[in-house]
Design a protein around this motif. Structure first.
Motif, PDB file in Angstrom:
ATOM      1  N   ALA A 178      17.848  40.467  27.202  1.00 19.90           N
ATOM      2  CA  ALA A 178      17.011  39.612  28.037  1.00 19.90           C
ATOM      3  C   ALA A 178      16.428  38.482  27.185  1.00 19.90           C
ATOM      4  CB  ALA A 178      15.878  40.440  28.653  1.00 19.90           C
ATOM      5  N   PRO A 179      16.125  37.329  27.797  1.00 17.92           N
ATOM      6  CA  PRO A 179      15.528  36.230  27.042  1.00 17.92           C
ATOM      7  C   PRO A 179      14.232  36.657  26.360  1.00 17.92           C
ATOM      8  CG  PRO A 179      16.230  35.478  29.231  1.00 17.92           C
ATOM      9  CD  PRO A 179      16.366  36.971  29.216  1.00 17.92           C
ATOM     10  N   GLY A 180      14.057  36.216  25.119  1.00 21.69           N
ATOM     11  CA  GLY A 180      12.826  36.479  24.395  1.00 21.69           C
ATOM     12  C   GLY A 180      12.837  37.718  23.527  1.00 21.69           C
ATOM     13  N   SER A 181      13.876  38.565  23.630  1.00 22.99           N
ATOM     14  CA  SER A 181      13.896  39.803  22.846  1.00 22.99           C
ATOM     15  C   SER A 181      13.958  39.514  21.356  1.00 22.99           C
ATOM     16  CB  SER A 181      15.081  40.677  23.266  1.00 22.99           C
ATOM     17  OG  SER A 181      14.979  41.059  24.610  1.00 22.99           O
TER      18      SER A 181
ATOM     19  N   ARG B  56      26.941  39.065  21.055  1.00 20.26           N
ATOM     20  CA  ARG B  56      27.087  39.634  22.394  1.00 20.26           C
ATOM     21  C   ARG B  56      28.517  40.081  22.679  1.00 20.26           C
ATOM     22  NH1 ARG B  56      23.886  38.916  26.664  1.00 20.26           N
ATOM     23  NH2 ARG B  56      22.771  37.258  25.558  1.00 20.26           N
ATOM     24  N   ARG B  57      29.495  39.427  22.024  1.00 20.77           N
ATOM     25  CA  ARG B  57      30.893  39.782  22.256  1.00 20.77           C
ATOM     26  C   ARG B  57      31.207  41.182  21.732  1.00 20.77           C
ATOM     27  NH1 ARG B  57      33.564  35.077  18.972  1.00 20.77           N
ATOM     28  NH2 ARG B  57      31.899  35.842  17.609  1.00 20.77           N
ATOM     29  N   ILE B  58      30.427  41.634  20.751  1.00 20.37           N
ATOM     30  CA  ILE B  58      30.643  42.974  20.184  1.00 20.37           C
ATOM     31  C   ILE B  58      29.775  43.998  20.895  1.00 20.37           C
ATOM     32  CG2 ILE B  58      30.515  44.373  18.097  1.00 20.37           C
ATOM     33  CD1 ILE B  58      30.931  41.792  16.482  1.00 20.37           C
ATOM     34  N   ASP B  59      28.478  43.731  20.965  1.00 20.90           N
ATOM     35  CA  ASP B  59      27.524  44.656  21.576  1.00 20.90           C
ATOM     36  C   ASP B  59      26.327  43.831  22.031  1.00 20.90           C
ATOM     37  OD1 ASP B  59      25.311  46.508  21.913  1.00 20.90           O
ATOM     38  OD2 ASP B  59      26.524  48.009  20.895  1.00 20.90           O
ATOM     39  N   PRO B  60      25.996  43.849  23.330  1.00 19.56           N
ATOM     40  CA  PRO B  60      24.958  42.951  23.845  1.00 19.56           C
ATOM     41  C   PRO B  60      23.532  43.353  23.525  1.00 19.56           C
ATOM     42  CG  PRO B  60      25.797  44.337  25.605  1.00 19.56           C
ATOM     43  CD  PRO B  60      26.652  44.614  24.402  1.00 19.56           C
TER      44      PRO B  60
ATOM     45  N   LEU C 232      32.987  55.715  26.088  1.00 18.76           N
ATOM     46  CA  LEU C 232      31.971  54.695  26.321  1.00 18.76           C
ATOM     47  C   LEU C 232      32.607  53.312  26.261  1.00 18.76           C
ATOM     48  CD1 LEU C 232      29.121  56.140  24.084  1.00 18.76           C
ATOM     49  CD2 LEU C 232      29.293  56.240  26.560  1.00 18.76           C
ATOM     50  N   ASP C 233      32.034  52.395  26.999  1.00 18.29           N
ATOM     51  CA  ASP C 233      32.604  51.045  27.004  1.00 18.29           C
ATOM     52  C   ASP C 233      31.889  50.178  25.977  1.00 18.29           C
ATOM     53  OD1 ASP C 233      30.195  50.269  28.010  1.00 18.29           O
ATOM     54  OD2 ASP C 233      30.932  49.654  29.966  1.00 18.29           O
ATOM     55  N   ASP C 234      32.228  48.899  25.945  1.00 22.44           N
ATOM     56  CA  ASP C 234      31.722  48.023  24.891  1.00 22.44           C
ATOM     57  C   ASP C 234      30.292  47.562  25.113  1.00 22.44           C
ATOM     58  OD1 ASP C 234      33.999  48.297  23.517  1.00 22.44           O
ATOM     59  OD2 ASP C 234      34.839  46.328  23.970  1.00 22.44           O
ATOM     60  N   THR C 235      29.644  47.982  26.208  1.00 18.26           N
ATOM     61  CA  THR C 235      28.222  47.657  26.320  1.00 18.26           C
ATOM     62  C   THR C 235      27.398  48.448  25.318  1.00 18.26           C
ATOM     63  OG1 THR C 235      27.859  49.334  28.028  1.00 18.26           O
ATOM     64  CG2 THR C 235      28.454  47.123  28.780  1.00 18.26           C
TER      65      THR C 235
ATOM     66  N   GLY D 178      36.518  33.344   9.454  1.00 21.16           N
ATOM     67  CA  GLY D 178      37.427  33.077  10.558  1.00 21.16           C
ATOM     68  C   GLY D 178      38.202  34.280  11.053  1.00 21.16           C
ATOM     69  N   CYS D 179      37.816  35.495  10.645  1.00 15.97           N
ATOM     70  CA  CYS D 179      38.553  36.700  11.038  1.00 15.97           C
ATOM     71  C   CYS D 179      38.017  37.249  12.355  1.00 15.97           C
ATOM     72  CB  CYS D 179      38.449  37.771   9.949  1.00 15.97           C
ATOM     73  SG  CYS D 179      39.179  37.282   8.375  1.00 15.97           S
ATOM     74  N   ASP D 180      38.870  37.945  13.062  1.00 18.87           N
ATOM     75  CA  ASP D 180      38.518  38.583  14.323  1.00 18.87           C
ATOM     76  C   ASP D 180      37.661  39.817  14.030  1.00 18.87           C
ATOM     77  OD1 ASP D 180      38.362  39.914  16.720  1.00 18.87           O
ATOM     78  OD2 ASP D 180      40.520  40.042  17.055  1.00 18.87           O
ATOM     79  N   PRO D 181      36.432  39.889  14.585  1.00 19.41           N
ATOM     80  CA  PRO D 181      35.574  41.045  14.271  1.00 19.41           C
ATOM     81  C   PRO D 181      36.177  42.363  14.736  1.00 19.41           C
ATOM     82  CG  PRO D 181      34.647  39.735  16.070  1.00 19.41           C
ATOM     83  CD  PRO D 181      35.762  38.936  15.475  1.00 19.41           C
ATOM     84  N   ARG D 182      36.872  42.366  15.872  1.00 18.12           N
ATOM     85  CA  ARG D 182      37.469  43.603  16.362  1.00 18.12           C
ATOM     86  C   ARG D 182      38.514  44.138  15.378  1.00 18.12           C
ATOM     87  NH1 ARG D 182      35.121  45.563  21.182  1.00 18.12           N
ATOM     88  NH2 ARG D 182      33.682  43.921  21.767  1.00 18.12           N
TER      89      ARG D 182
END
Length: 503
Positions: free
Chosen positions: A13-16, A38-42, A158-161, A201-205
C-alpha cells in the motif's frame, strides 16, 4: 555503530516504505542497503542499516509493533476452492468479508457470469495457520456450496504473492529443517546477490533458480544415485594413479603405493559415504593406508570432505584463510564481492562442507620456479617425487599445482580442464556457478597466465620424455585425465562408468 540486516514484510500500500524509513530515521539508523521489487514479491523488503545496538533494538521493536518485522519464514497453507455464489448484488462483498476476517491473502480470484459456470467463483488463498483455514471452511460450508480443489500444508504450491516464503520452503526441501534465524539470513544473502546480478542486467528469477538448482543437483546425485567416471594409470611397478570424476564438482585423485595412499582433493562432503563405497569397489578398502591429503584449493568441491579423514591435510596458507573467512575471493581484488562470499556460503551449505582438522601449511617460496610458478615444497609418493607450485591467484588465491617431471604428471587443479570431456550434466552444473559469480576465476588475467605456464610445462615434459613411451598426464580439477595432442587436450586411456548399487 554496527551494521545489521533484517527483513520487513509490509502492506502492499502507498506509504509503507515511507513509514519504515521514518522509524529507522527516528532512531538514528542509517540505511546502507534496501531492496524491494514488486515483480519478485509485492510485500517483502530487505534492509541493511548502521546503528547502535540500542537503536537497532528500538527500530526492530517499533517495526514489530506495527506488524512490519518478519521474524519467521514458516510455510503458509495454500487453499484453492470453488464457491457457488448467489447471483445478486453484494454477494461477492459478503463472501470476501469471511476471507478478510480470517486474515487470508487472496492469490487468485476468478469469476465471469458469461462463462460456462456463471455462479462459480474460483479462489486461491494463502493463510498462516491451519486452524484458521479450518474455521474459515466451516463458516463457508454453512453458507455456500464448496468444492475443494487443492489444500496444501507444505508451502510447495504458494504463488508469487509470497515468493520468499515459497523460496524458503524450497531451501528447506534441500537442506532439511533449519532455525528460522538461519533461513532469514540465507534469504537476505540470496536477495543481496540477486540485487547485484540485477544491477548487471541479469534476470532475478534465473538467479533464484540457479541457487535452488545447485542444491537440488547435488542432492539428487548423492547416496544410491551417486555415480563417477574412473580412470586408472600405472605410474611404475606397484604405483597406480586413480582419477574419480564425481557427479558434481571436482575430481578425487589417489596415488596408491605399496606403503601408502596419497589423496589429492576430496570432493564434496555430501558424497563422502558414497565415495568410500566406491573406493572399496576398486579394491582400496577403507583407505587405512591413507597417509595425507593434498588440497589444491579451497573450493568445497576440492576440499569439502577433508574433515572426514584423520590424516594431515597439506594446503596453502591462503587456502586456509579462505576456509576460515568463508569467502573464496579472499586475498583477491574481488574480496569484497557479495557474489563470491554468498556463493562460498551457499555451496558449503548445500554440499555439507566438512573442514580439514589436522592442517599443515606449505612454506613460502624459496626462489625456485617453473616458468611463472614458484616452487614452494616437494614431497614423495613412493618413488614419485612432486614439486608443489604456487599459483598466481587466478582461479583462487592459494591454489597450488603438483608437478612430477620424471613421471610426467601435472595436477593442474582448476587452471587446466578438458572441458570437452565433461558430460552435459557436469557442464550444466558448472554453468550455475559461472552465472552466480559471473566468473569462476577471481582474476581472469592471472588464470590465463597460469594455464599458459602449465600447458607450456606439459609440452616441455613431453619433449623430455620422448622415446620413453611416457606422456605427460594433465590431471585437471574437473574432467578426464588428458594429454596434449597438437595443442589440444585429449582424454587418455579407458574411462569406466561407476554407478552406486541400489540398496
Amino acid at each position: 555503530m554496527r551494521k545489521f540486516s533484517f527483513i520487513a514484510h509490509m502492506p502492499d500500500a502507498p506509504g509503507s516504505l515511507h513509514r519504515a524509513a521514518e522509524i529507522i530515521k527516528e532512531y538514528d539508523g542509517n540505511i546502507n542497503r534496501i531492496q524491494f521489487d514488486r515483480r519478485i514479491d509485492p510485500g517483502t523488503v530487505f534492509y541493511e542499516v548502521t546503528a547502535t545496538d540500542e537503536s537497532y533494538r528500538k527500530i526492530t521493536g517499533k517495526l514489530a509493533e506495527i506488524g512490519y518485522l518478519q521474524s519467521s519464514i514458516k510455510p503458509l497453507d495454500f487453499l484453492k476452492f470453488c464457491v457457488y455464489l448467489p447471483h445478486q448484488p453484494g454477494a461477492l462483498y459478503e463472501f470476501l468479508s469471511y476471507t478478510t476476517s480470517a486474515g487470508a491473502n487472496i492469490a487468485l480470484i476468478d469469476f465471469d457470469d458469461k462463462g460456462r459456470h456463471p455462479h462459480r467463483l474460483t479462489v486461491s488463498l494463502n493463510l498462516e495457520q491451519s486452524m484458521v483455514i479450518d474455521q474459515l471452511l466451516d463458516q463457508l460450508k454453512s453458507r455456500y456450496r464448496l468444492e475443494i480443489i487443492e489444500y496444501d500444508k507444505t508451502g510447495r504450491h504458494l504463488d508469487d504473492t509470497v515468493f520468499y516464503v515459497r523460496y524458503a520452503q524450497e531451501v528447506r526441501d534441500i537442506i532439511g529443517e533449519s532455525e528460522e534465524t538461519f533461513l532469514l539470513s540465507f534469504l537476505a544473502d540470496t536477495n543481496h546477490i540477486v540485487q547485484e546480478l540485477m544491477d548487471r542486467g541479469c534476470d532475478p528469477r534465473r538467479a533464484f533458480d540457479c541457487v535452488l538448482t545447485t542444491g537440488r543437483t547435488i542432492n539428487e546425485t548423492k547416496g544410491d544415485r551417486f555415480y563417477a567416471d574412473v580412470q586408472q594409470f600405472p605410474l611404475s611397478p606397484g604405483i597406480t594413479l586413480y582419477c574419480f570424476q564425481l557427479p558434481c564438482g571436482g575430481s578425487i585423485f589417489l596415488i596408491q603405493t605399496p606403503d601408502e595412499i596419497v589423496m589429492i582433493d576430496t570432493g564434496y562432503g555430501i558424497y563422502h559415504d558414497a565415495v568410500m563405497t566406491m573406493f572399496s569397489h576398486y579394491g582400496l578398502g577403507n583407505l587405512r593406508n591413507l597417509s595425507r591429503i593434498i588440497v589444491t584449493h579451497a573450493d568445497a568441491d576440492h576440499c569439502g570432505a577433508a574433515g572426514f579423514f584423520p590424516v594431515p591435510v597439506l594446503l596453502h596458507k591462503d587456502t586456509l584463510e579462505i576456509i576460515r573467512t568463508n569467502n573464496r575471493a579472499y586475498g583477491s581484488r574481488n574480496q569484497e564481492s557479495v557474489l563470491e562470499e554468498f556463493y562460498t556460503k551457499m555451496i558449503n551449505l548445500f554440499s555439507e562442507f566438512n573442514a580439514p582438522q589436522d592442517i599443515r601449511v606449505f612454506p613460502d617460496p624459496v626462489g625456485l620456479s617453473r616458468g611463472t610458478l614458484p616452487v614452494i615444497s616437494t614431497f614423495h609418493a613412493g618413488e614419485v617425487t612432486f614439486e608443489v607450485l604456487e599459483g598466481l591467484g587466478g582461479h583462487t588465491c592459494g591454489q597450488i599445482f603438483l608437478y612430477s617431471p620424471t613421471h610426467g604428471l601435472i595436477f593442474a587443479a582448476d587452471s587446466v580442464i578438458n572441458f570437452a570431456s565433461l558430460t552435459k550434466e557436469r557442464a550444466d552444473y558448472s554453468s550455475l556457478a559461472a552465472f552466480l559469480v559471473t566468473s569462476v576465476n577471481v582474476n581472469s588475467e592471472l588464470a590465463k597466465q597460469e594455464r599458459t605456464t602449465l600447458l607450456a610445462l606439459a609440452e616441455e615434459t613431453d619433449r623430455a620424455l620422448a622415446g620413453t613411451g611416457q606422456r605427460c598426464l594433465i590431471c585437471g580439477g574437473h574432467g578426464a585425465v588428458s594429454v596434449l595432442e597438437n595443442g589440444k587436450l585429449t582424454p587418455l586411456g579407458d574411462i569406466e562408468h561407476y554407478v552406486a548399487k541400489k540398496e
